[in-house]
Design a protein around this motif. Sequence first.
Motif, PDB file in Angstrom:
ATOM      1  N   GLN A   1       0.470  -0.885  -0.124  1.00  0.00           N
ATOM      2  CA  GLN A   1       0.012  -0.136   0.096  1.00  0.00           C
ATOM      3  C   GLN A   1       0.623   1.614  -0.170  1.00  0.00           C
ATOM      4  O   GLN A   1       0.323   2.406  -0.654  1.00  0.00           O
ATOM      5  CB  GLN A   1      -0.932   0.316   1.376  1.00  0.00           C
ATOM      6  CG  GLN A   1      -1.706  -1.147   1.118  1.00  0.00           C
ATOM      7  CD  GLN A   1      -3.445  -1.038   1.925  1.00  0.00           C
ATOM      8  OE1 GLN A   1      -4.659  -1.054   1.823  1.00  0.00           O
ATOM      9  NE2 GLN A   1      -2.277  -1.757   3.296  1.00  0.00           N
TER      10      GLN A   1
ATOM     11  N   ALA B   1      -1.907   4.075  -1.434  1.00  0.00           N
ATOM     12  CA  ALA B   1      -3.016   4.247  -1.406  1.00  0.00           C
ATOM     13  C   ALA B   1      -3.308   3.106  -0.724  1.00  0.00           C
ATOM     14  O   ALA B   1      -2.790   1.941  -0.922  1.00  0.00           O
ATOM     15  CB  ALA B   1      -3.903   4.620  -2.800  1.00  0.00           C
TER      16      ALA B   1
ATOM     17  N   THR C   1      -8.726  -1.377  -1.511  1.00  0.00           N
ATOM     18  CA  THR C   1     -10.556  -1.898  -1.221  1.00  0.00           C
ATOM     19  C   THR C   1     -10.548  -2.821  -1.846  1.00  0.00           C
ATOM     20  O   THR C   1     -11.951  -2.868  -0.939  1.00  0.00           O
ATOM     21  CB  THR C   1     -10.866  -0.768  -2.000  1.00  0.00           C
ATOM     22  OG1 THR C   1     -10.952  -0.769  -3.252  1.00  0.00           O
ATOM     23  CG2 THR C   1     -10.398   0.792  -0.801  1.00  0.00           C
TER      24      THR C   1
ATOM     25  N   ALA D   1      -8.015   3.029  -3.337  1.00  0.00           N
ATOM     26  CA  ALA D   1      -9.156   3.853  -2.502  1.00  0.00           C
ATOM     27  C   ALA D   1      -9.361   5.345  -3.553  1.00  0.00           C
ATOM     28  O   ALA D   1     -10.128   6.102  -3.321  1.00  0.00           O
ATOM     29  CB  ALA D   1      -8.873   3.859  -1.416  1.00  0.00           C
ATOM     30  N   ASP D   2      -7.806   5.417  -4.545  1.00  0.00           N
ATOM     31  CA  ASP D   2      -8.451   7.080  -5.101  1.00  0.00           C
ATOM     32  C   ASP D   2      -8.749   5.921  -6.413  1.00  0.00           C
ATOM     33  O   ASP D   2      -9.114   7.262  -7.156  1.00  0.00           O
ATOM     34  CB  ASP D   2      -7.129   7.578  -5.306  1.00  0.00           C
ATOM     35  CG  ASP D   2      -6.110   6.442  -6.134  1.00  0.00           C
ATOM     36  OD1 ASP D   2      -6.381   5.897  -6.282  1.00  0.00           O
ATOM     37  OD2 ASP D   2      -4.911   6.873  -5.709  1.00  0.00           O
ATOM     38  N   GLY D   3      -9.096   4.506  -6.704  1.00  0.00           N
ATOM     39  CA  GLY D   3      -9.491   4.177  -7.795  1.00  0.00           C
ATOM     40  C   GLY D   3      -9.175   4.019  -8.866  1.00  0.00           C
ATOM     41  O   GLY D   3      -9.733   2.899 -10.150  1.00  0.00           O
ATOM     42  N   ARG D   4      -7.716   4.218  -8.372  1.00  0.00           N
ATOM     43  CA  ARG D   4      -6.770   3.830  -9.423  1.00  0.00           C
ATOM     44  C   ARG D   4      -6.361   1.844  -9.448  1.00  0.00           C
ATOM     45  O   ARG D   4      -7.138   1.781  -8.414  1.00  0.00           O
ATOM     46  CB  ARG D   4      -4.867   4.246  -9.705  1.00  0.00           C
ATOM     47  CG  ARG D   4      -5.397   5.656 -10.090  1.00  0.00           C
ATOM     48  CD  ARG D   4      -3.752   6.147  -9.349  1.00  0.00           C
ATOM     49  NE  ARG D   4      -3.202   5.686  -7.799  1.00  0.00           N
ATOM     50  CZ  ARG D   4      -2.548   5.230  -7.276  1.00  0.00           C
ATOM     51  NH1 ARG D   4      -1.584   4.339  -7.599  1.00  0.00           N
ATOM     52  NH2 ARG D   4      -2.513   5.435  -6.281  1.00  0.00           N
TER      53      ARG D   4
END
Length: 330
Positions: A35, A40, A43, A63-66
């Motif tokens: 991580q 990030a 998830t 968590a940031d969408g990547r």
Amino acid sequence: MSADDATTPTPAPLAFSGQRLDWRDLPRGVRTRIQELAGAQVTAEMSATTGFSPGFAAVLELADGRGVFVKAVSPEQNPQSPELARAEVRAAQAIPAQVPAPRLLWHDDDGDWVLLGFEVATGRPPLLPWRPAELRRVLEAMAVLSEATPLPGHRLPATDEHFAADFRGWHTLAEGPGSALDRTADWAEGTGEWLRAHLDTLCTWSEDATAALVGDRLVHGDLRADNVMIDVEHVALIDWPHASVGAAWADLAFMVPSIAMQGGGRPQEIFWAQPMSAGLEPERLRAAVAGLAGYFTHGALQPPPPGIPNLRRFQQAQAEQALLWLRDLG
């Protein structure tokens, strides 16, 4: 049968995979380090479903969408896995931009766990048995690879050196107990009987195997359906720990036995229909295929390695196809 006609299943095994770890199986410190490297929190995960390497291999949603494709291995899963991961780092640093392969984003090595983070290769492995349209696209991607040379400053071995020990399989079997070869008696289409009757010839042909592979092109060295990802627009060639520098046609020769095993057509017809085979002397190809067949045959007769219980059956199926190809080449 041509590649375009190959729509019926083959009785050979179609796909195998190694034993994978889940995210929750990784030590807490390893999860924390991944991580940190990814930048990030994780998830969600989607584990890889193909390939033989034990350890952790999954697309991680952040968590940031990547997203990032992560491999994590230690000697506990398999003693050779960390070295293969380190080799894949070296390979990633040698792959030029035109080659359709995911880029290495980061890596880490604490002497025990080796961690690699790649761009996510979209899509899925090719459908099996092979669909003609998908096989054409993969062969086109391999043609692009066959024209590529490694980036300057690379640390890749020469293909002939990389496979020198592996391609002595026939000599090793000839020097060992005959009972090992007796276990090929039930191999497909009489290939076991044929190899036992032609063992001396196979040894002779394979003596020139590594010399045949000399060249200056980037060679993946382990292309099969489970090392390919495909979607509507892209083909990605993945898993590069066996990368080397050698003949432009080497990857095609190495892959066609698995294509045949998985319903894609006869190796002889597939190979000579591709642009990378142009001008190749048949005797040079025969030497390389003899070395490859010896590697698969010797491997198939060994005990399964830790964490990869299905590997030997997969090697046997490829050995059978390589031997059938040698009948055509002989």
